[in-house]
Design an enzyme around this catalytic site. Structure first.
Site, PDB file in Angstrom:
ATOM      1  N   PRO A  95     -22.593  16.613 -16.721  1.00 29.34           N
ATOM      2  CA  PRO A  95     -24.050  16.501 -15.828  1.00 29.34           C
ATOM      3  C   PRO A  95     -23.521  16.198 -14.415  1.00 29.34           C
ATOM      4  O   PRO A  95     -22.531  15.522 -14.156  1.00 29.34           O
ATOM      5  CB  PRO A  95     -24.713  15.289 -16.530  1.00 29.34           C
ATOM      6  CG  PRO A  95     -23.563  14.568 -17.283  1.00 29.34           C
ATOM      7  CD  PRO A  95     -22.633  15.352 -17.586  1.00 29.34           C
ATOM      8  N   GLY A  96     -24.486  16.597 -13.606  1.00 27.78           N
ATOM      9  CA  GLY A  96     -24.441  16.077 -12.232  1.00 27.78           C
ATOM     10  C   GLY A  96     -25.613  15.060 -12.110  1.00 27.78           C
ATOM     11  O   GLY A  96     -25.265  14.019 -11.882  1.00 27.78           O
ATOM     12  N   ARG A  97     -26.788  15.464 -12.010  1.00 31.45           N
ATOM     13  CA  ARG A  97     -27.938  14.853 -11.830  1.00 31.45           C
ATOM     14  C   ARG A  97     -27.966  13.317 -12.551  1.00 31.45           C
ATOM     15  O   ARG A  97     -28.292  12.633 -11.882  1.00 31.45           O
ATOM     16  CB  ARG A  97     -29.106  15.904 -12.168  1.00 31.45           C
ATOM     17  CG  ARG A  97     -30.604  15.401 -11.868  1.00 31.45           C
ATOM     18  CD  ARG A  97     -31.503  16.255 -11.916  1.00 31.45           C
ATOM     19  NE  ARG A  97     -32.784  15.836 -11.644  1.00 31.45           N
ATOM     20  CZ  ARG A  97     -32.978  15.350 -10.485  1.00 31.45           C
ATOM     21  NH1 ARG A  97     -32.243  15.593  -9.528  1.00 31.45           N
ATOM     22  NH2 ARG A  97     -34.018  14.546 -10.082  1.00 31.45           N
ATOM     23  N   ARG A 147     -34.601  19.569  -1.757  1.00 30.23           N
ATOM     24  CA  ARG A 147     -35.159  19.850  -3.130  1.00 30.23           C
ATOM     25  C   ARG A 147     -36.803  20.188  -3.085  1.00 30.23           C
ATOM     26  O   ARG A 147     -37.168  20.996  -3.706  1.00 30.23           O
ATOM     27  CB  ARG A 147     -34.670  18.719  -4.019  1.00 30.23           C
ATOM     28  CG  ARG A 147     -33.401  18.749  -4.330  1.00 30.23           C
ATOM     29  CD  ARG A 147     -32.949  17.680  -5.286  1.00 30.23           C
ATOM     30  NE  ARG A 147     -33.121  18.399  -6.427  1.00 30.23           N
ATOM     31  CZ  ARG A 147     -34.274  17.916  -7.350  1.00 30.23           C
ATOM     32  NH1 ARG A 147     -34.830  16.993  -6.897  1.00 30.23           N
ATOM     33  NH2 ARG A 147     -34.343  18.354  -8.480  1.00 30.23           N
ATOM     34  N   TYR A 155     -37.496  23.680  -4.401  1.00 33.92           N
ATOM     35  CA  TYR A 155     -38.102  23.715  -5.816  1.00 33.92           C
ATOM     36  C   TYR A 155     -39.308  23.173  -6.102  1.00 33.92           C
ATOM     37  O   TYR A 155     -39.765  22.927  -7.187  1.00 33.92           O
ATOM     38  CB  TYR A 155     -37.038  22.870  -6.757  1.00 33.92           C
ATOM     39  CG  TYR A 155     -35.678  23.075  -6.531  1.00 33.92           C
ATOM     40  CD1 TYR A 155     -35.066  24.594  -6.694  1.00 33.92           C
ATOM     41  CD2 TYR A 155     -34.720  22.217  -6.281  1.00 33.92           C
ATOM     42  CE1 TYR A 155     -33.675  24.503  -6.660  1.00 33.92           C
ATOM     43  CE2 TYR A 155     -33.324  22.303  -6.426  1.00 33.92           C
ATOM     44  CZ  TYR A 155     -32.953  23.602  -6.478  1.00 33.92           C
ATOM     45  OH  TYR A 155     -31.299  23.759  -6.372  1.00 33.92           O
ATOM     46  N   CYS A 184     -38.742  22.833  12.460  1.00 38.64           N
ATOM     47  CA  CYS A 184     -39.827  23.834  12.646  1.00 38.64           C
ATOM     48  C   CYS A 184     -40.200  24.783  11.567  1.00 38.64           C
ATOM     49  O   CYS A 184     -39.877  25.927  11.758  1.00 38.64           O
ATOM     50  CB  CYS A 184     -39.367  24.872  13.860  1.00 38.64           C
ATOM     51  SG  CYS A 184     -39.167  23.430  15.191  1.00 38.64           S
ATOM     52  N   GLU A 185     -40.577  24.640  10.490  1.00 41.44           N
ATOM     53  CA  GLU A 185     -41.032  25.313   9.484  1.00 41.44           C
ATOM     54  C   GLU A 185     -42.140  24.494   8.685  1.00 41.44           C
ATOM     55  O   GLU A 185     -41.886  23.312   8.394  1.00 41.44           O
ATOM     56  CB  GLU A 185     -39.936  25.339   8.342  1.00 41.44           C
ATOM     57  CG  GLU A 185     -38.471  25.915   8.678  1.00 41.44           C
ATOM     58  CD  GLU A 185     -38.193  27.162   7.995  1.00 41.44           C
ATOM     59  OE1 GLU A 185     -38.863  27.586   7.277  1.00 41.44           O
ATOM     60  OE2 GLU A 185     -37.066  27.670   8.318  1.00 41.44           O
ATOM     61  N   TYR A 230     -27.794  16.646  -5.431  1.00 40.48           N
ATOM     62  CA  TYR A 230     -28.250  17.687  -4.657  1.00 40.48           C
ATOM     63  C   TYR A 230     -29.383  17.270  -3.400  1.00 40.48           C
ATOM     64  O   TYR A 230     -29.943  18.100  -2.769  1.00 40.48           O
ATOM     65  CB  TYR A 230     -29.115  18.652  -5.541  1.00 40.48           C
ATOM     66  CG  TYR A 230     -28.321  19.051  -6.833  1.00 40.48           C
ATOM     67  CD1 TYR A 230     -27.268  19.571  -6.814  1.00 40.48           C
ATOM     68  CD2 TYR A 230     -28.692  18.396  -7.888  1.00 40.48           C
ATOM     69  CE1 TYR A 230     -26.186  19.963  -7.938  1.00 40.48           C
ATOM     70  CE2 TYR A 230     -27.955  18.616  -9.352  1.00 40.48           C
ATOM     71  CZ  TYR A 230     -26.898  19.413  -9.159  1.00 40.48           C
ATOM     72  OH  TYR A 230     -26.068  19.578 -10.308  1.00 40.48           O
TER      73      TYR A 230
END
Ligand code: PLP
Length: 883
Positions: free
Chosen positions: A765-767, A803, A807, A834-835, A863
Site C-alpha cells: 500500500p501507499g495511501r 487530488r 479525481y 489560473c484554472e 499523493y
C-alpha cells in the site's frame, strides 16, 4: 412436515410451545391495545456491534414501552461477521479454515467483553458452527442447505449476546427463533430455495395474537433467516435483514417498522459523492423503491413490497444520532409534485437497434428482448422511434463483458442493425409526477445546452426522468442539478445536508491527531505555508497495523505515495520494504540506505524502456514485468533471471476511473490471453518466476478484494512451480469523510488467512501507510462573495494538492485558527492557480474565515507532496515531520 432441528439452542426454553391464547399472561400494557401496538425495530450490523449501539437500542426500547408499544427487535450479525462466514463457506476445503474460525471467535469474544458478558454464552453456538464446518469437510461437500446454516450463525450469535445484555439492564426479553416466525415460499431451484428465499407477507392474525400474548416486554429475533416447508434453515439473500423486518411488520400488521443503521435516512443525492445532499424527511413507497433501486444503500428495495401491501409506514433512523427524525416512508399522499432526488450512474452501455427494414413488423420488440433475455441481460431504459429502438444496460445488474455484448449483437443481427454505444453515464431526476414539474426544470435543462444527450427517458411510472450523456459527465451534471434544485432552506421535505448531519455525528474535527497539537501546527505554519506536516507517531501506528496482520508476510511501501526521505527512513527502520516504479525512486533508496535494503525492494515499472529494467536489475531489486513485450524484444536482458510478473485479473476497482489499474481499459498487467505465451517464454528463457503480482486500483472499498486477488494469483501460480509469494498490491482505503467506516482489517486478515495456502502474501500500500498521518497547512489570502457563492482563497492550490481537481477527491478542511468556532459559512476553498478547477473543496462548512487564517487540509499524506508541481511557477510546498 419433517422439521430440521436447528443446532442452535435458543435461550428461551418455552418458545416451542406457544402459550395458548386463553392462557395469556397480561402484558404490561393494556391488553386490548396490544395487537395494534406492535412496532418492529431492525438494527443493522454496525448498530449491534459494541456497547454504544446497545445503549441506544435500550433507550429506544424503553421509549417505545413508555408509549405503550410492544417492540419487536430484529438484529443483524455483528459488522464484518457475514463476510467472515461467507469466507468460511467459500474456503471450507481450504487450509486456512482454522484461522478463519479463530477470527470469528475473536470477534464475538471482543463483543462479549465489551458488553461485560461471559464468553461462555456463545461457546456452544461457535462449537456447533465448527462441527458443521468439519462435517462438511469430512463429507467433502457444502450443499446450499449446509451453506445456509453456516451463514445463519452470525445473527444467532449476535442476538444471543444482545438479548442477555438487555436482560441485565432489567428488561424482560424473549429471544425468538426467526425460523419459527417466517416461512419461506416453496422454490424448486436449490440455490434460491436456501440462499435467496422469499417469504409470504400476508397479515397473520395467529402470529399477531401469539406474539401479543408473550409476557416479556421485548421480543427479539434474527434478521436474514427463515424456515422452508421442510423445516430447513434458509436465507433471505442480499438485504435479508431489512426484508425479514419488513415481512414481520407486514405479517403482524405492525404500527410501523423502524430500520436503524449508521446513516440518518435517504438523501437527495448519493451523499458519499455529494456531501451537500439533503436529508429527505418524507417519501412514498414508490419513490423510496426508485431511490433504493438506483443505489441508495440505506434500504434494500426488496423490503418495500411487504410494507406497501400492508400499509405499514417505515422510519429510517440513525443509531449514532437517535435524536434525528430520519426519513419516513409511507403511502402516496396528495401534495405538490416535486423533484426529490438526483442520481448519477456510470459505465452504462447503449444498444441502438435500427429497424428500417422491420418497420411496423408485428413481434419485433418481442424478438429483440428475447435476445437480451437469452444472454441474461436486463434492460434498464428504453427509447423508441419509428425506425430505432435504443436501450441501456446498467453494469450494476448485468455482466457487460465484451464477449457477451458481441454475442448479443450477433443474435440481434437477423432482426435489425444493432450497434453498441458507450460507455456512457446517466443523470436521473426522481420524484412523483415528474411530468408535471417539467416547467420548473427550465433553468436546469439549460445545462444540456453544450452536452450531447444520447437518450432521454421518462419512466412510465412518472417517477423518473433520465438523461444519458458522455461517460464522465453525469457526476458533474448531477452536482449542478443538485445545486439548482436543492439549495433552499429546510422545509417539510428537505432536512439538513449530509455534511452538517455527519459532522454532528462525527467527533469534532479537533479530535483528529492534529487537534490536540494545534499550537505546534500553528508554529509550523508561521515558518511558511503551504506546508505538509506529517506525524511520526501516526506513521508508526499505520505501519504497525499492517505489520501486525498475521496472514501478511511482507509489507512494502508504494513510495510514489510519498517519497519524503524521512518517511522512507522511518518505514525502513520498522522493517517495511519498498515498491518503486522508476530509476529515480531506486536512486532515492540507494542514496538513503547506501544501496537497496536486501530482498525488500520490488521494482514495478510500466511501459518503461529497456534501460529502466537494466537499472532495476543492476541495483539488485526484484523486477516485475507487466507485459510479455520485454521478454519478446529484450530476451537477453532477462535470460535465466529471477522475476516477478504482474497479472491483470480482468477487473479493477478504485475511488475514481483514473486509479482503476486492472481490466480491459487499463494499461497494466499481463492479460489472461497472454498467459500461454508467458509460460512459453518462461520455459524458453529459463526464467524463475518467484512471485506473482496484482494491483487492481486505489481506494478500494470492498474488503474481499485482496482475498479474491490471492485466489486468482494462486490459480496462475499452480502453473509456475517456483512462485513463493503473491503480492496483492495496494489500494487499501482510508476513511476520507466524517462517518465513513474504516477498512475492517480483521476481516481482511481472516479472508487472506483463509486462502493463503503455501504462499507468502505481500501487500504494497501507499495511501494506507501515509494518508491520514499528514495534513496540509495553508493560509487564507482573500475572501470573496459572488452571485450568492462564497470563496475562501488560500495559498495552496492544485499545484500543491491536485487530488480534488484530478479525481474529485474529498479532503476535510478545518480552520485551524478558529477551531471550535461555529461553522456557519458555506464556501468553495480555492487556490491561486489560473484554472477554474483550482478548488481544494466545494461548498465546505467553515467558521467565517479571514485573511491570515490557517486552514488545515486533512488526509494529505498520500499523493499530495509527491504529485505537487511548480505550475504557474508558484513553487512546491515545504514538508515537515513532527514528534
Ligand atoms: N502498487 C502499485 C503497482 C501501484 O501502482 C500503486 C498505486 O498507484 C500502489 C501499489 C499503491 O496504491 P495505494 O496508494 O492506493 O495503496
Amino acid at each position: 412436515m419433517s422439521k430440521e432441528q436447528p443446532p442452535w439452542d435458543l435461550d428461551d426454553a418455552g418458545w416451542r410451545a406457544w402459550p395458548p391464547v386463553q392462557d395469556r399472561v397480561d402484558p404490561p400494557w393494556p391488553a386490548e391495545d396490544a395487537v395494534l401496538n406492535q412496532v418492529v425495530l431492525k438494527f443493522g450490523g454496525s448498530s449491534v456491534t459494541g456497547l454504544a449501539g446497545w445503549q441506544v437500542i435500550e433507550a429506544q426500547l424503553r421509549e417505545r414501552l413508555a408509549a405503550h408499544e410492544q417492540p419487536m427487535l430484529v438484529c443483524s450479525a455483528l459488522s464484518g461477521v457475514s463476510d467472515l462466514l461467507t469466507c468460511l463457506a467459500d474456503e471450507v476445503f481450504g487450509d486456512e479454515i482454522q484461522a478463519c474460525l479463530l477470527q470469528l471467535r475473536k470477534r464475538h469474544i471482543a463483543q462479549a467483553a465489551e458488553l461485560g458478558l461471559p464468553v461462555s454464552l456463545v461457546a456452544d453456538l461457535l462449537t456447533g458452527l465448527e462441527q458443521l464446518i468439519h462435517g462438511a469437510r469430512l463429507v467433502g461437500e457444502l450443499s446450499p442447505r449446509v451453506r445456509a446454516r453456516v451463514l445463519s450463525a452470525g445473527e444467532l450469535l449476535s442476538t444471543r449476546l444482545g438479548a442477555e445484555w438487555l436482560r441485565r439492564q432489567g428488561l424482560t426479553v424473549a429471544r425468538l427463533d426467526a425460523r419459527e416466525l417466517l416461512d419461506a415460499l416453496p422454490c424448486a431451484d436449490p440455490v434460491r430455495r436456501y440462499l435467496d428465499a422469499r417469504c409470504a407477507f400476508e397479515l397473520d392474525p395467529g402470529l399477531q395474537g401469539r406474539l401479543a400474548a408473550r409476557p416479556e416486554q421485548i421480543l427479539l429475533t434474527q434478521g436474514f433467516i427463515a424456515r422452508d416447508e421442510a423445516g430447513d434453515t434458509v436465507l433471505l439473500g442480499r438485504g435479508g435483514s431489512d426484508t425479514s423486518a419488513a415481512t414481520l411488520a407486514a405479517r403482524l400488521g405492525a404500527r410501523r417498522l423502524e430500520i436503524w443503521s449508521d446513516v440518518p435516512g435517504m438523501f437527495t443525492a448519493d451523499p458519499r459523492a455529494l456531501p451537500s445532499a439533503r436529508l429527505l424527511r418524507e417519501l412514498d413507497y414508490d419513490e423510496a423503491q426508485e431511490l433504493a433501486s438506483m443505489g441508495a444503500k440505506v434500504l434494500h428495495p426488496r423490503c418495500l413490497a411487504p410494507l406497501r401491501a400492508a400499509g405499514v409506514p417505515l422510519d429510517l433512523r440513525c443509531t449514532g444520532q437517535p435524536e434525528l427524525e430520519g426519513t419516513r416512508i409511507r403511502g402516496a399522499r396528495s401534495g405538490h409534485p416535486r423533484v426529490k432526488a438526483v442520481s448519477a450512474r456510470t459505465g452504462i452501455m447503449l444498444v441502438s437497434m435500427d429497424t428500417v427494414g422491420m418497420w411496423q413488423q408485428v413481434g419485433f420488440l418481442g424478438q429483440v428482448f428475447g435476445a437480451f433475455a437469452s444472454h441474461g441481460l436486463s434492460v434498464d431504459m428504453v427509447a423508441t422511434s419509428e425506425t430505432n429502438v435504443t436501450v441501456t444496460l446498467d453494469p450494476r445488474s448485468n455482466d457487460l463483458a465484451p464477449a457477451k455484448l458481441k454475442a448479443l449483437l450477433n443474435d440481434l443481427r437477423p432482426f435489425c442493425r444493432a450497434s453498441l454505444i458507450g460507455p456512457a453515464s446517466s443523470a436521473s431526476l426522481v420524484g412523483r409526477r415528474i411530468r408535471s414539474v417539467l416547467h420548473q426544470l427550465g433553468p436546469v435543462l439549460e445545462r444540456f445546452e453544450d452536452r450531447e444527450v444520447h437518450l432521454l427517458t421518462q419512466a412510465a411510472s412518472d417517477l423518473n426522468l433520465s438523461f444519458v450523456v458522455a461517460p464522465d459527465e453525469a457526476p458533474g451534471l448531477v452536482r449542478d442539478l443538485h445545486a439548482q434544485l436543492f439549495s433552499g432552506p429546510e422545509d417539510e421535505l428537505l432536512g439538513g445536508s449530509w455534511e452538517r448531519l455527519s459532522r454532528a455525528q462525527a467527533p469534532p474535527a479537533a479530535e483528529g491527531w492534529w487537534g490536540p497539537r494545534r499550537q505546534e501546527l500553528m508554529d509550523v505554519a508561521a515558518q511558511g505555508t503551504p506546508v505538509y506536516v506529517a506525524s511520526r507517531s501516526q506513521l508508526r501506528r499505520a505501519a504497525g497495523r499492517l505489520l501486525g496482520l498475521s496472514s501478511v508476510d511482507r509489507v512494502l511501501f508504494a513510495m510514489k505515495a510519498n517519497p519524503n526521505p524521512e518517511i522512507l527512513r522511518l518505514f525502513e527502520g520498522l522493517g517495511v520494504g519498498f515498491e518503486c516504479v522508476s530509476p529515480g525512486e531506486l536512486r532515492r533508496l540507494q542514496e538513503l540506505f547506501g544501496g537497496l535494503p536486501a530482498g525488500r525492494v520490488l521494482f514495478t515499472p510500466n511501459f518503461a524502456p529497456a534501460s529502466d529494467y537494466q537499472a532495476g536489475l543492476d541495483a539488485g531489486a526484484l523486477v516485475t514485468l507487466d507485459s510479455v513485450y520485454p521478454l519478446e524484444h529484450w530476451p537477453e536482458l532477462f535470460r535465466g533471471r529471477e522475476l516477478v510478473v504482474r497479472l491483470d485479473p480482468g477487473r479493477g476497482d478504485g475511488h475514481h476511473a483514473h486509479v482503476v489499474t486492472a481490466g480491459e481499459r487499463s494499461k497494466f498487467g499481463v492479460p489472461a490471453d497472454d498467459l500461454p505465451r508467458l509460460f512459453e517464454l518462461v520455459r524458453d528463457l529459463g526464467l524463475r518466476i518467484v512471485g506473482l503480482h496484482c494491483h487492481a486500483g486505489s481506494g478500494v472499498k470492498t474488503p474481499t478484494t485482496w482475498r479474491d486477488k490471492a485466489v486468482f494469483l494462486k490459480g496462475v501460480a499452480a502453473e509456475l512451480p517456483e512462485v513463493r509469494f503473491l503480492d496483492l498490491g495496494g489500494g487499501l482505503p482510508v476513511p476520507e469523510r466524517p462517518g465513513m467506516p474504516a477498512l475492517d482489517l480483521a476481516a481482511l486478515d481472516a479472508g487472506l488467512a483463509s486462502v493463503k495456502g503455501g504462499y507468502e502474501l505481500w501487500l504494497e500500500p501507499g495511501r494506507f501507510l501515509v494518508a491520514d498521518s499528514c495534513a496540509l497547512l495553508t493560509r487564507v489570502s482573500q475572501v470573496k462573495s459572488k452571485g450568492g457563492r462564497h470563496f475562501v482563497g488560500v495559498d495552496a492550490g492544485m499545484h500543491t494538492l491536485i487530488r480534488p481537481a484530478l479525481y474529485g477527491a474529498w479532503h476535510e478542511i478545518a480552520n485551524l485558527s478558529r477551531l471550535g468556532e461555529e461553522p456557519t459559512l458555506q464556501a468553495d476553498v480555492v487556490g491561486p492557480i489560473c484554472e477554474t478547477g483550482d478548488v481544494l473543496g466545494h461548498q465546505r462548512l467553515l467558521p467565517p474565515s479571514f485573511e491570515g487564517d490557517v486552514l488545515l487540509v486533512d488526509n494529505a499524506g498520500a499523493y499530495g507532496a509527491s504529485m505537487s508541481s511548480d505550475y504557474n511557477l508558484r513553487g512546491r510546498p515545504r514538508e515537515v515531520l513532527i514528534d
